[in-house]
Design a protein around this motif. Structure first.
Motif, PDB file in Angstrom:
ATOM      1  N   GLU A  54     -44.005 -65.086 -56.589  1.00 46.80           N
ATOM      2  CA  GLU A  54     -44.788 -64.723 -57.876  1.00 46.80           C
ATOM      3  C   GLU A  54     -45.337 -66.141 -58.315  1.00 46.80           C
ATOM      4  OE1 GLU A  54     -45.462 -61.858 -59.878  1.00 46.80           O
ATOM      5  OE2 GLU A  54     -44.472 -60.911 -57.921  1.00 46.80           O
ATOM      6  N   LEU A  55     -44.407 -67.198 -58.277  1.00 46.83           N
ATOM      7  CA  LEU A  55     -45.466 -68.442 -58.349  1.00 46.83           C
ATOM      8  C   LEU A  55     -45.980 -68.741 -57.627  1.00 46.83           C
ATOM      9  CD1 LEU A  55     -41.895 -71.312 -59.113  1.00 46.83           C
ATOM     10  CD2 LEU A  55     -44.091 -70.421 -60.287  1.00 46.83           C
ATOM     11  N   LYS A  56     -46.820 -68.649 -56.163  1.00 48.86           N
ATOM     12  CA  LYS A  56     -47.709 -68.873 -55.200  1.00 48.86           C
ATOM     13  C   LYS A  56     -48.529 -67.467 -56.089  1.00 48.86           C
ATOM     14  CE  LYS A  56     -44.901 -69.945 -51.456  1.00 48.86           C
ATOM     15  NZ  LYS A  56     -44.206 -69.417 -50.401  1.00 48.86           N
ATOM     16  N   LYS A  57     -48.577 -66.504 -56.836  1.00 51.64           N
ATOM     17  CA  LYS A  57     -49.443 -65.104 -57.113  1.00 51.64           C
ATOM     18  C   LYS A  57     -49.992 -65.797 -58.264  1.00 51.64           C
ATOM     19  CE  LYS A  57     -47.110 -61.419 -54.926  1.00 51.64           C
ATOM     20  NZ  LYS A  57     -46.581 -60.586 -55.801  1.00 51.64           N
ATOM     21  N   HIS A  58     -49.010 -66.959 -58.609  1.00 47.61           N
ATOM     22  CA  HIS A  58     -49.792 -67.223 -60.334  1.00 47.61           C
ATOM     23  C   HIS A  58     -50.821 -68.796 -60.145  1.00 47.61           C
ATOM     24  CE1 HIS A  58     -47.444 -64.266 -62.362  1.00 47.61           C
ATOM     25  NE2 HIS A  58     -47.737 -65.109 -63.538  1.00 47.61           N
ATOM     26  N   GLU A  59     -50.050 -69.315 -59.208  1.00 52.12           N
ATOM     27  CA  GLU A  59     -50.838 -70.507 -58.736  1.00 52.12           C
ATOM     28  C   GLU A  59     -52.703 -69.860 -58.187  1.00 52.12           C
ATOM     29  OE1 GLU A  59     -48.280 -72.947 -55.772  1.00 52.12           O
ATOM     30  OE2 GLU A  59     -47.099 -73.201 -57.598  1.00 52.12           O
ATOM     31  N   LYS A  60     -52.662 -69.157 -57.252  1.00 54.53           N
ATOM     32  CA  LYS A  60     -53.554 -69.159 -56.918  1.00 54.53           C
ATOM     33  C   LYS A  60     -54.306 -68.612 -58.118  1.00 54.53           C
ATOM     34  CE  LYS A  60     -56.111 -65.844 -53.043  1.00 54.53           C
ATOM     35  NZ  LYS A  60     -57.375 -65.918 -54.298  1.00 54.53           N
ATOM     36  N   LYS A  67     -45.013 -71.054 -66.378  1.00 51.83           N
ATOM     37  CA  LYS A  67     -44.041 -71.849 -66.880  1.00 51.83           C
ATOM     38  C   LYS A  67     -41.869 -71.151 -66.684  1.00 51.83           C
ATOM     39  CE  LYS A  67     -46.300 -74.475 -70.296  1.00 51.83           C
ATOM     40  NZ  LYS A  67     -47.205 -74.568 -71.429  1.00 51.83           N
ATOM     41  N   LYS A  68     -42.673 -69.539 -67.171  1.00 52.90           N
ATOM     42  CA  LYS A  68     -41.052 -68.728 -67.380  1.00 52.90           C
ATOM     43  C   LYS A  68     -40.731 -68.740 -65.627  1.00 52.90           C
ATOM     44  CE  LYS A  68     -42.707 -65.936 -71.505  1.00 52.90           C
ATOM     45  NZ  LYS A  68     -43.367 -64.570 -71.877  1.00 52.90           N
ATOM     46  N   LEU A  69     -42.060 -68.673 -64.686  1.00 53.87           N
ATOM     47  CA  LEU A  69     -41.453 -68.352 -63.714  1.00 53.87           C
ATOM     48  C   LEU A  69     -40.459 -70.069 -63.048  1.00 53.87           C
ATOM     49  CD1 LEU A  69     -44.564 -66.376 -62.337  1.00 53.87           C
ATOM     50  CD2 LEU A  69     -41.727 -65.179 -62.240  1.00 53.87           C
ATOM     51  N   LEU A  70     -40.993 -71.213 -63.522  1.00 55.67           N
ATOM     52  CA  LEU A  70     -40.710 -72.471 -63.143  1.00 55.67           C
ATOM     53  C   LEU A  70     -39.205 -72.311 -63.688  1.00 55.67           C
ATOM     54  CD1 LEU A  70     -43.626 -74.718 -63.325  1.00 55.67           C
ATOM     55  CD2 LEU A  70     -42.450 -73.768 -61.158  1.00 55.67           C
ATOM     56  N   ALA A  71     -39.110 -71.860 -64.901  1.00 62.70           N
ATOM     57  CA  ALA A  71     -37.263 -72.148 -65.707  1.00 62.70           C
ATOM     58  C   ALA A  71     -36.898 -71.544 -64.929  1.00 62.70           C
ATOM     59  CB  ALA A  71     -37.600 -71.816 -66.537  1.00 62.70           C
ATOM     60  N   ARG A 105     -34.372 -62.811 -55.619  1.00 61.21           N
ATOM     61  CA  ARG A 105     -34.257 -62.988 -57.137  1.00 61.21           C
ATOM     62  C   ARG A 105     -35.440 -64.429 -56.555  1.00 61.21           C
ATOM     63  NH1 ARG A 105     -36.903 -60.993 -60.272  1.00 61.21           N
ATOM     64  NH2 ARG A 105     -36.978 -61.706 -62.621  1.00 61.21           N
ATOM     65  N   PHE A 106     -34.350 -65.374 -55.914  1.00 58.73           N
ATOM     66  CA  PHE A 106     -35.340 -66.557 -55.593  1.00 58.73           C
ATOM     67  C   PHE A 106     -36.881 -66.747 -55.206  1.00 58.73           C
ATOM     68  CE2 PHE A 106     -35.411 -71.531 -54.051  1.00 58.73           C
ATOM     69  CZ  PHE A 106     -35.850 -71.765 -55.064  1.00 58.73           C
ATOM     70  N   ASN A 107     -36.343 -65.644 -53.957  1.00 61.85           N
ATOM     71  CA  ASN A 107     -37.497 -65.366 -53.020  1.00 61.85           C
ATOM     72  C   ASN A 107     -38.209 -65.427 -53.904  1.00 61.85           C
ATOM     73  OD1 ASN A 107     -36.656 -67.127 -51.084  1.00 61.85           O
ATOM     74  ND2 ASN A 107     -35.327 -65.379 -50.263  1.00 61.85           N
ATOM     75  N   PHE A 108     -39.015 -63.200 -54.592  1.00 60.53           N
ATOM     76  CA  PHE A 108     -38.674 -63.110 -55.014  1.00 60.53           C
ATOM     77  C   PHE A 108     -40.340 -63.862 -56.360  1.00 60.53           C
ATOM     78  CE2 PHE A 108     -40.313 -60.426 -59.257  1.00 60.53           C
ATOM     79  CZ  PHE A 108     -40.936 -59.574 -58.984  1.00 60.53           C
ATOM     80  N   VAL A 109     -39.074 -64.870 -57.112  1.00 57.69           N
ATOM     81  CA  VAL A 109     -39.301 -66.015 -58.347  1.00 57.69           C
ATOM     82  C   VAL A 109     -40.555 -66.813 -57.126  1.00 57.69           C
ATOM     83  CG1 VAL A 109     -39.493 -67.695 -60.002  1.00 57.69           C
ATOM     84  CG2 VAL A 109     -37.417 -65.414 -59.647  1.00 57.69           C
ATOM     85  N   LYS A 110     -40.336 -67.591 -56.255  1.00 57.51           N
ATOM     86  CA  LYS A 110     -40.545 -68.663 -55.118  1.00 57.51           C
ATOM     87  C   LYS A 110     -42.597 -67.586 -55.147  1.00 57.51           C
ATOM     88  CE  LYS A 110     -38.675 -69.567 -52.451  1.00 57.51           C
ATOM     89  NZ  LYS A 110     -38.143 -70.453 -50.852  1.00 57.51           N
TER      90      LYS A 110
END
Length: 110
Positions: free
Chosen positions: A86-92, A31-35, A79-84
């Protein structure tokens, strides 16, 4: 035999609770990463309206520091690419936790 089965069941329930706790932490982090992703996407949209002639400032602690357009845009994009990523990692990881949870629930119901 009954006590052995009951002990096994209790261990599986504890493991299931642990997995659910880990999953809850992952969901909160997601959720934090999505924000952050949404905020960075808005900043990238704002960059479309700017030119290199505009002054850009970066907040470092309580101080605003002047930054070049190109450098600022590259920082936000990276930073945007890094967050994207990280979101993929969290989804997995969440999907893996779901699979573990389903597996243990299957064992419990047997």
């Amino acid at each position: 035999m009954s006590e052995n089965l009951q002990a096994k069941l209790m261990n599986e329930i504890k493991e299931l609770q642990q997995i659910k706790g880990e999953k809850d932490k992952l969901v909160e982090a997601q959720k934090k990463l999505l924000a952050q992703s949404s905020e960075l996407e808005n900043v990238l949209t704002e960059f479309q309206f700017l030119t290199e002639a505009n002054e850009i400032y970066k907040q470092i602690g309580p101080v605003l520091v002047k930054q070049g357009y190109k450098e600022a845009k590259e920082n936000v994009e990276s930073r945007f690419n890094f967050v994207k990523n990280e979101l993929k990692k969290h989804e997995k990881m969440i999907k893996d936790q779901d699979n573990k949870e389903a597996s243990i629930q299957g064992e419990i119901t047997k």
